[in-house]
Design a protein around this motif. Structure first.
Motif, PDB file in Angstrom:
ATOM      1  N   GLY A 152       6.368   3.239  -0.382  1.00 46.27           N
ATOM      2  CA  GLY A 152       6.699   2.017  -0.347  1.00 46.27           C
ATOM      3  C   GLY A 152       5.962   1.154   0.590  1.00 46.27           C
ATOM      4  O   GLY A 152       5.689   0.037   0.604  1.00 46.27           O
ATOM      5  N   LEU A 168       3.525   1.225   2.673  1.00 47.57           N
ATOM      6  CA  LEU A 168       1.554   1.413   2.263  1.00 47.57           C
ATOM      7  C   LEU A 168       1.591   0.669   1.595  1.00 47.57           C
ATOM      8  O   LEU A 168       0.045   0.002   2.074  1.00 47.57           O
ATOM      9  CB  LEU A 168       1.545   3.001   2.908  1.00 47.57           C
ATOM     10  CG  LEU A 168       1.859   3.472   4.084  1.00 47.57           C
ATOM     11  CD1 LEU A 168       2.051   4.980   4.333  1.00 47.57           C
ATOM     12  CD2 LEU A 168       1.972   3.120   5.382  1.00 47.57           C
ATOM     13  N   CYS A 169       1.940   0.701   0.396  1.00 47.63           N
ATOM     14  CA  CYS A 169       0.703   0.087  -0.355  1.00 47.63           C
ATOM     15  C   CYS A 169       1.733  -1.137  -1.484  1.00 47.63           C
ATOM     16  O   CYS A 169       2.593  -0.927  -1.758  1.00 47.63           O
ATOM     17  CB  CYS A 169       0.698   1.123  -1.335  1.00 47.63           C
ATOM     18  SG  CYS A 169       0.338   2.627  -0.646  1.00 47.63           S
ATOM     19  N   PRO A 170       0.967  -1.672  -2.022  1.00 49.02           N
ATOM     20  CA  PRO A 170       1.973  -3.087  -3.169  1.00 49.02           C
ATOM     21  C   PRO A 170       1.765  -2.785  -3.820  1.00 49.02           C
ATOM     22  O   PRO A 170       1.638  -3.537  -5.111  1.00 49.02           O
ATOM     23  CB  PRO A 170       0.973  -3.957  -1.882  1.00 49.02           C
ATOM     24  CG  PRO A 170      -1.081  -3.201  -2.073  1.00 49.02           C
ATOM     25  CD  PRO A 170      -0.523  -2.330  -1.656  1.00 49.02           C
ATOM     26  N   VAL A 171       2.511  -1.261  -3.950  1.00 49.21           N
ATOM     27  CA  VAL A 171       2.657  -1.169  -5.634  1.00 49.21           C
ATOM     28  C   VAL A 171       4.091  -0.913  -5.730  1.00 49.21           C
ATOM     29  O   VAL A 171       5.122  -0.516  -4.832  1.00 49.21           O
ATOM     30  CB  VAL A 171       2.312   0.224  -5.731  1.00 49.21           C
ATOM     31  CG1 VAL A 171       2.596   0.543  -7.465  1.00 49.21           C
ATOM     32  CG2 VAL A 171       0.991  -0.111  -5.532  1.00 49.21           C
ATOM     33  N   ASP A 172       4.947  -0.943  -6.891  1.00 46.42           N
ATOM     34  CA  ASP A 172       6.361  -1.259  -7.529  1.00 46.42           C
ATOM     35  C   ASP A 172       5.988  -0.088  -8.262  1.00 46.42           C
ATOM     36  O   ASP A 172       5.832   0.643  -8.586  1.00 46.42           O
ATOM     37  CB  ASP A 172       6.363  -2.074  -8.735  1.00 46.42           C
ATOM     38  CG  ASP A 172       7.411  -2.447  -8.643  1.00 46.42           C
ATOM     39  OD1 ASP A 172       8.182  -1.404  -8.898  1.00 46.42           O
ATOM     40  OD2 ASP A 172       8.023  -2.865 -10.418  1.00 46.42           O
ATOM     41  N   THR A 229      -5.395   1.929  -5.366  1.00 48.63           N
ATOM     42  CA  THR A 229      -4.671   0.557  -4.140  1.00 48.63           C
ATOM     43  C   THR A 229      -4.792   0.854  -2.718  1.00 48.63           C
ATOM     44  O   THR A 229      -6.344   1.507  -2.985  1.00 48.63           O
ATOM     45  CB  THR A 229      -3.269   0.496  -4.438  1.00 48.63           C
ATOM     46  OG1 THR A 229      -2.599  -0.302  -4.200  1.00 48.63           O
ATOM     47  CG2 THR A 229      -2.690   1.977  -3.868  1.00 48.63           C
ATOM     48  N   ARG A 230      -4.043  -0.389  -2.467  1.00 48.02           N
ATOM     49  CA  ARG A 230      -4.561  -0.484  -0.129  1.00 48.02           C
ATOM     50  C   ARG A 230      -3.523   0.433  -0.816  1.00 48.02           C
ATOM     51  O   ARG A 230      -2.819   0.430  -0.916  1.00 48.02           O
ATOM     52  CB  ARG A 230      -4.946  -1.904  -0.528  1.00 48.02           C
ATOM     53  CG  ARG A 230      -4.688  -2.093   1.235  1.00 48.02           C
ATOM     54  CD  ARG A 230      -4.980  -3.681   1.285  1.00 48.02           C
ATOM     55  NE  ARG A 230      -3.425  -4.172   0.516  1.00 48.02           N
ATOM     56  CZ  ARG A 230      -2.831  -4.009   1.489  1.00 48.02           C
ATOM     57  NH1 ARG A 230      -2.218  -3.659   2.934  1.00 48.02           N
ATOM     58  NH2 ARG A 230      -1.304  -4.690   0.840  1.00 48.02           N
TER      59      ARG A 230
END
Lengths: 109, 999, 182
Positions: C117, C119-123, C137-138
């Protein structure tokens, strides 16, 4: 920092996962085209305050290009759709028309 | 004097003393103090000097809006300037120094500026330093730089670490006052994911100071019970010391969490920058009290009324023994009541309103406090601290009626909702006449992806200053944000207040001598008279006035000054306040650290470095690296004591004479496969690729639709429907994306798949007359002879113990094999080549040797010979443009008049007459001068090197009609004023017949 | 590769895993021949968009509407590609070995979600991302993909050239300690 939903993989993608690609639905003019048509194809771009159709690539995700219909002032996203079309799909146009009475795709292009 | 009271102080723990220093002086405070409260407890009223006039400055506020109390904090690797004393929590060993003075805070020579203030009005810098032009660089700028700036820039590297975090919530509530708590409670009860953040260490905001009853409980009791309820909800997260810094598009919110600032340097991240995505954002950010504009309102000891009582109630600190309260509203009476109740003297409440009669007014009067209605302060007396105030009629011009000795002044000009976060992403404001304040306009919120408002202002931040209204509003906001129907929220009981009366200047008709002493912006020294001058000089736009006067441009971004300045401007312009409007509210709400913005991206993680499988070997063997995109490629391999230039020349010579190895792994490798792949590549390349026979290679060019050369590389036909396209090192990802773009968006019915296999292979160029011998020595059974594998063909096979694909291609003009093996075996293959090649004198070579050798052969380099304006025809590459094709990307553009102009500069070789090297980027001049008086030009150098093979300087360049002017001399001026003359020659300096590469 | 192949912190253990067999397969994911050969190679059905069916080192990940990532032991790749070629001969597809183009990491521990969380723009809320799902993802400044091997373990794949960056990034993220959010 927009969030756009990639129509291919369903991801609600953060803008940092996307690469922008400029205006959508440009018609390519190649050899044999008039100077005017070719110049428009290369250089003339819409810069509307309002409804805009854009190309985006889900660069950090599934790698697919998709198109987005968006309002440049309110940032409302009317929808995203696959790039394999020369004009916005009907359901997108209906969504925009419902939100923006009087607006039409033809008038805009 | 300011001092610690014997009792009281909600936040402090008197059993836990804390030692700290200010300007080297050792002082003591308590756990729970802010630096501001601890300084005031030690009677340190003077905390800094203002920016322009170096006026003495004291603490004026108690929170994030503080403009004056800025200090250099910490030492060495933990040093940080411009830290607000009111938000800096005290810890043992804290070291602070005041800013913007020399030689000392008490005695500052810069204060002479104040004497000169008559000569330093608004726009002074613009007016003064514009002439003469030449003075700017040598006289004005050095002087201004020396005296400008508040804090010092840190000199050491930052020893702390920082990180980022991503969070996704349904509702983000910013602000942990009672409004934020109520909003979070409502949203939390609805079951959605809630994050509630508070910028300070304490919940409840200012409510416990004024102590309204909420749901029948004391404020603090209600706050604690609400916190407990929130903590029990699994869908709610609450965090303190975390500020909503900025609100951006589509519910993107930057939050700034301070993890260790309250305890001093520690291991672990100091700040965490949160990138929150919220469906709805509630800004419960409260309100900020406004100063009043009277002469001498910047003397230390003049403070916001609420701040004064915050210091008493929260920290047990009294700012003065005798405090005069000056106000235009009822709320400031609370300060008088708190002070009086604490046993301090309040000689007078000066109320600008003609006849105040509210509940709080009555309470103050009942305590025996004198109330002077319809009065104002004519001026404050005192230098480094208040000694007295002079009273006058508010309606008059400032005739002094009476002087009241005092050592503190509590001022209140009313309250402004904190609308910053509402406004960041486009939320509009409306002018509230009754409250004389801008408040969020609920009909014009910032809109999100669904077209609806995604920010809801709540409570006092929404303009509801009365506690009961604020709570109801905030609870409703929580419910709306959570998407549920409105229900009843908490109710509150607090004394009713009478309307405030806007007072923008005190007294109303103050003369210029007073207006020159009325400060609007304390930090930047902007006075009422400055804004009025700007208006007289024609500055009508508030944005222009801001920049002209520097009002609101300091580190506090005008949190105290903006509305007052705006009101003065609108008055001067004779226009209503809402028509003048506000300046733009920009993130962050208060300054955030650069470290937090960088996060983990520092040192080795500053940016990703791409490494080939042989990178470690290169590092261990003297490689000097050069960046090529994110790759690091060896520039040259220096041997003991060798200069870089010597190494490069040795590498060139050894490759030409014996054999060299180049790590070519970074070259892009794209597999293009499908029934329509040939047709597709014919569109992408200017050449015909569909006719390339299986087993053969062809050099190809790609152009943009503008016709400009974009990339080049060798294409190999793998089988009937598969091609492998080499791209430049920097071009692999770009060209892959370019291919996908055309396949997905234009020719989506064509059956073509593309895969980027660049990193699957380690690729080594084995180059030189002994290249074949070296590879044959490794064995494996491949026939590498000229007959079996001629130039521009490829074959799969075994080289030694390695599965390899071998391309007979050459970028050097030598006999050359480019060998691709799986990346996991790259290092072993490289080492096997070096071992086997020892007897042949094998040496690795870097990119500079590569560049020289290609230039000796007249091969172009993307990025050297091209710059985004060059077409293949400029470079003598017309042979690579198929005449048989109806279309390819760029073909239509190549027919445009400018592209077919015979006067385009064209590629030639350049040989200096004296053997020297033409400077990179030099221009060839022609007769005459242009309209700017500069020499006319007829060409430029694109690549230039000392050729170790030829022993002289060689260059490639683009020259007007160059190919038709062989043998002519052209002149290249150098920056030292001399010139170098070169002869136009063929760009192929070496082995023009190609005997070596074909051999 | 990073010198230390494993770094431990209270949050999570970050491990650089050895080479894993990976094949990029592009084609019509609905075609029965393609489904059959994928099943034969991995035992898995074609995953839905945003999902992966990976058991230990073997499985399928949905990369895009016309692309799968086939994972299997490294040594089995050449034979697997031969099987794909035989099975799909005559149809439009592309199968290439990308095993050596990738690096794979494991992030295991109670703080694994927070390591990612950062490092990545992910829920990464457990309701939003769980074993069985797959996300491209990034991660910091590079492209990456990950899935969960179990409730406390992420497996992360990125390009080989940035393996050092990825390992160091994950390690720094784990070492910095918990956020206390997930």
């Amino acid at each position: 920092m927009l969030t756009l939903t990639c129509p291919y993989c369903g991801t609600h993608a953060d803008e940092t996962e996307l690469a922008p690609g400029g205006e959508a639905h440009l018609k390519r003019f190649g050899p044999g085209s008039s100077d005017e048509d070719f110049e428009d194809y290369l250089f003339r771009r819409a810069n509307p305050k309002g409804v805009h159709f854009e190309r985006w690539r889900h660069a950090y995700g599934c790698g697919k290009w998709f198109l987005a219909a968006r309002c440049t002032t309110t940032l409302e996203v009317y929808g995203t759709y696959p790039a394999q079309t020369t004009e916005p799909p009907e359901h997108i146009l209906e969504t925009i028309a419902a939100k923006r009475p009087g607006w039409s795709w033809e008038a805009d292009t | 004097m300011s001092t610690r009271l014997a009792t009281g102080g909600r936040f402090i723990d008197r059993s836990q003393p804390r030692a700290f220093s200010f300007n080297g002086k050792r002082l003591r405070g308590y756990a729970g103090d802010t630096l501001a409260s601890a300084l005031l407890a030690n009677d340190q009223m003077l905390v800094g000097r203002s920016f322009k006039y170096h006026r003495p400055r004291g603490v004026v506020a108690a929170g994030a809006e503080e403009p004056n109390g800025l200090v250099n904090l910490g030492k060495g690797q933990h040093f940080e300037p411009n830290q607000r004393v009111t938000t800096t929590e005290l810890f043992d060993g804290l070291e602070a120094e005041s800013q913007n003075h020399w030689p000392s805070l008490e005695f500052d020579v810069g204060a002479v500026n104040a004497r000169l203030s008559r000569f330093l009005p608004a726009g002074f810098y613009y007016k003064m330093f514009i002439h003469p032009r030449s003075f700017w660089k040598h006289i004005y700028e050095p002087f201004i730089r020396a005296s400008a700036g508040l804090g010092k820039a840190p000199k050491s590297r930052d020893a702390d670490t920082y990180e980022h975090f991503h969070a996704h919530v349904d509702v983000l509530v910013i602000g942990g006052g009672i409004s934020g708590l109520a909003a979070a409670l409502a949203a939390g009860r609805a079951g959605v994911r809630v994050l509630l953040i508070e910028q300070t260490a304490h919940w409840g905001g200012r409510a416990p100071v004024d102590d309204p009853q909420i749901n029948g409980l004391g404020a603090e009791e209600w706050i604690n019970s609400t916190l407990q309820a929130l903590e029990e909800m699994p869908n709610v997260q609450i965090r303190t010391r975390m500020m909503g810094a900025g609100v951006y598009d589509h519910g993107s919110v930057l939050c700034y969490e301070q993890l260790t600032d309250h305890i001093g340097p520690k291991d672990g991240p100091r700040h965490r920058l949160w990138q929150v995505r919220a469906d709805r954002v509630i800004t419960a950010t409260g309100a900020i009290e406004r100063p009043l504009s009277f002469a001498g309102n910047d003397v230390p000891g003049v403070m916001l009324a609420a701040a004064l009582r915050d210091f008493v109630v929260n920290f047990g600190v009294s700012v003065g023994d005798r405090t005069v309260v000056v106000t235009n509203n009822d709320d400031a009476y609370r300060t008088a009541i708190v002070l009086k109740t604490a046993g301090l003297d309040v000689p007078c409440i000066v109320d600008a309103r003609p006849a105040p009669t509210g509940e709080l007014v009555a309470e103050a009067r009942a305590l025996g406090i004198r109330v002077e209605a319809g009065k104002g302060i004519a001026k404050v007396k005192g230098g480094k601290r208040v000694t007295a105030v002079a009273l006058c009629a508010q309606a008059g011009e400032g005739a002094v009626l009476e002087e009241i000795p005092c050592d503190a002044v509590a001022m209140s000009g009313g309250w402004s909702p904190v609308v910053h976060l509402w406004s960041h992403c486009g939320g509009k404001l409306t002018w509230d006449e009754a409250g004389a304040m801008f408040r969020p306009d609920p009909d014009r919120p910032p809109t999100g992806a669904d077209g609806e408002g995604f920010v809801l202002a709540a409570g006092t931040a929404n303009g509801f200053l009365a506690t009961s209204e604020a709570l109801a509003d905030a609870y409703a906001a929580g419910q709306i944000a959570a998407g549920i129907k409105k229900g009843k929220g908490p109710s509150a009981l607090a004394p009713a207040e009478e309307p405030m009366a806007p007072v923008w200047m005190m007294p109303q008709g103050a003369a210029i001598s007073l207006r020159e002493k009325m400060w609007l912006d304390y930090q930047n020294d902007v006075k009422v008279s400055d804004v009025q001058l700007a208006a007289r000089e024609g500055y009508e736009s508030v944005e222009h006035t801001k920049r002209y006067t520097t009002l609101g441009m300091a580190t506090d971004q005008g949190k105290l000054s903006n509305i007052n300045g705006l009101a003065i401007l609108s008055d001067s312009l004779g226009r209503p306040i809402p028509s003048v409007g506000t300046t733009t509210f920009r993130p962050p709400y208060t300054p955030i650290s650069m470290g937090a913005i960088a996060g983990a991206a520092r040192d080795g993680l500053f940016q990703p470095i791409r490494k080939t499988p042989m990178h470690g070997w290169h590092e261990a063997n003297g490689a000097e690296f050069e960046p090529v995109g994110q790759w690091r490629r060896p520039y040259a391999f220096r041997r003991n004591g060798e200069s870089t230039e010597a190494a490069v020349h040795r590498e060139v010579k050894n490759t030409r004479d014996a054999v060299g190895l180049l790590d070519a792994s970074t070259l892009g490798k794209l597999i293009v496969k499908g029934p329509d792949a040939g047709k597709f590549l014919d569109m992408l390349y200017t050449n015909m690729m569909s006719t390339l026979p299986v087993g053969k290679c062809r050099y190809g060019l790609m152009c943009s639709e503008n016709g400009f050369l974009s990339d080049d590389g060798v294409v190999a036909r793998i089988d009937e429907d598969t091609w492998l396209c080499h791209t430049t090192t920097g071009g692999a990802d770009r060209i892959h994306a370019w291919m996908e773009d055309w396949l997905q968006c234009e020719w989506w019915n064509w059956k073509v798949y593309v895969a980027n296999v660049t990193e699957q292979y380690a690729q080594v160029a084995v180059v030189g007359p002994k290249a074949r011998m070296l590879l044959e020595k490794l064995g494996g059974g491949m026939d590498l002879s000229k007959e079996a594998l001629p130039f521009m063909q490829w074959a799969d096979g075994r080289i030694g113990d390695f599965d390899a694909r071998v391309y007979r291609i050459s970028f050097s003009g030598e006999l050359s094999y480019e060998v691709a093996v799986p990346a996991g075996q790259g290092l072993a293959f490289w080492e096997a080549l070096l071992a086997a090649g020892e007897e042949f004198g094998v040496m690795p070579y870097g990119t500079e040797a590569l560049h020289i050798m290609r230039a000796e052969k007249g091969f172009i380099m993307i990025g050297d010979e091209t710059d985004g304006t060059i077409i293949p025809q400029d470079l003598g590459l017309s042979w690579a443009i198929s005449k048989k094709k109806d279309d390819y990307l760029g073909k239509r553009a190549h027919q445009r008049p400018h592209m077919t102009d015979p006067n385009r500069w064209k590629l030639v070789g350049l040989e200096t007459t004296d053997g020297s090297v033409i400077p990179d980027g030099a221009y060839a001049v022609s007769e005459g001068v242009n309209d700017n008086g500069q020499r006319n030009t007829q060409g430029r150098v694109t690549s230039t090197y000392m050729s170790p093979t030829l022993g002289r300087g060689i260059a490639m360049g683009l020259i007007l009609n160059g190919p038709d002017r062989m043998g002519e001399l052209v002149e290249f001026p150098k920056i030292d004023g001399t010139s170098v003359t070169a002869k136009i020659v063929s760009p192929v300096f070496y082995d023009p017949e190609g005997e070596k590469q074909n051999g | 590769m990073a010198e230390a192949m494993q770094k431990t912190s209270p949050m999570a253990v970050v491990t650089a895993l050895g080479p894993r067999g990976m094949i990029t397969l592009r084609g019509d994911l609905a075609a029965s021949k393609l489904k059959a050969v994928c099943k034969a190679l991995t035992g898995a059905d074609i995953p839905a968009a945003g999902h992966a069916t990976v058991v230990k080192e073997t499985g399928l990940a949905w990369m895009s509407p016309d692309e799968l990532l086939i994972m299997l032991p490294h040594a089995e790749v050449p034979a697997a590609i031969a099987k794909i070629d035989a099975a799909l001969k005559g149809s439009h597809y592309l199968a290439v070995d990308v095993s050596d183009a990738r690096a794979v990491f494991r992030v295991c521990g109670s703080g694994a979600r927070e390591v990612m969380g950062k490092l990545c723009p992910v829920d990464l809320h457990p309701d939003q991302f769980a074993p069985g799902q797959f996300r491209r993802t990034r991660m910091g400044q590079i492209a990456a993909a990950f899935w969960m091997r179990d409730a406390a373990t992420f497996e992360v794949v990125c390009f080989r050239s940035v393996a050092d960056y990825a390992f160091d990034l994950l390690t720094v993220s784990a070492k910095a300690g918990p956020v206390g959010y997930y």
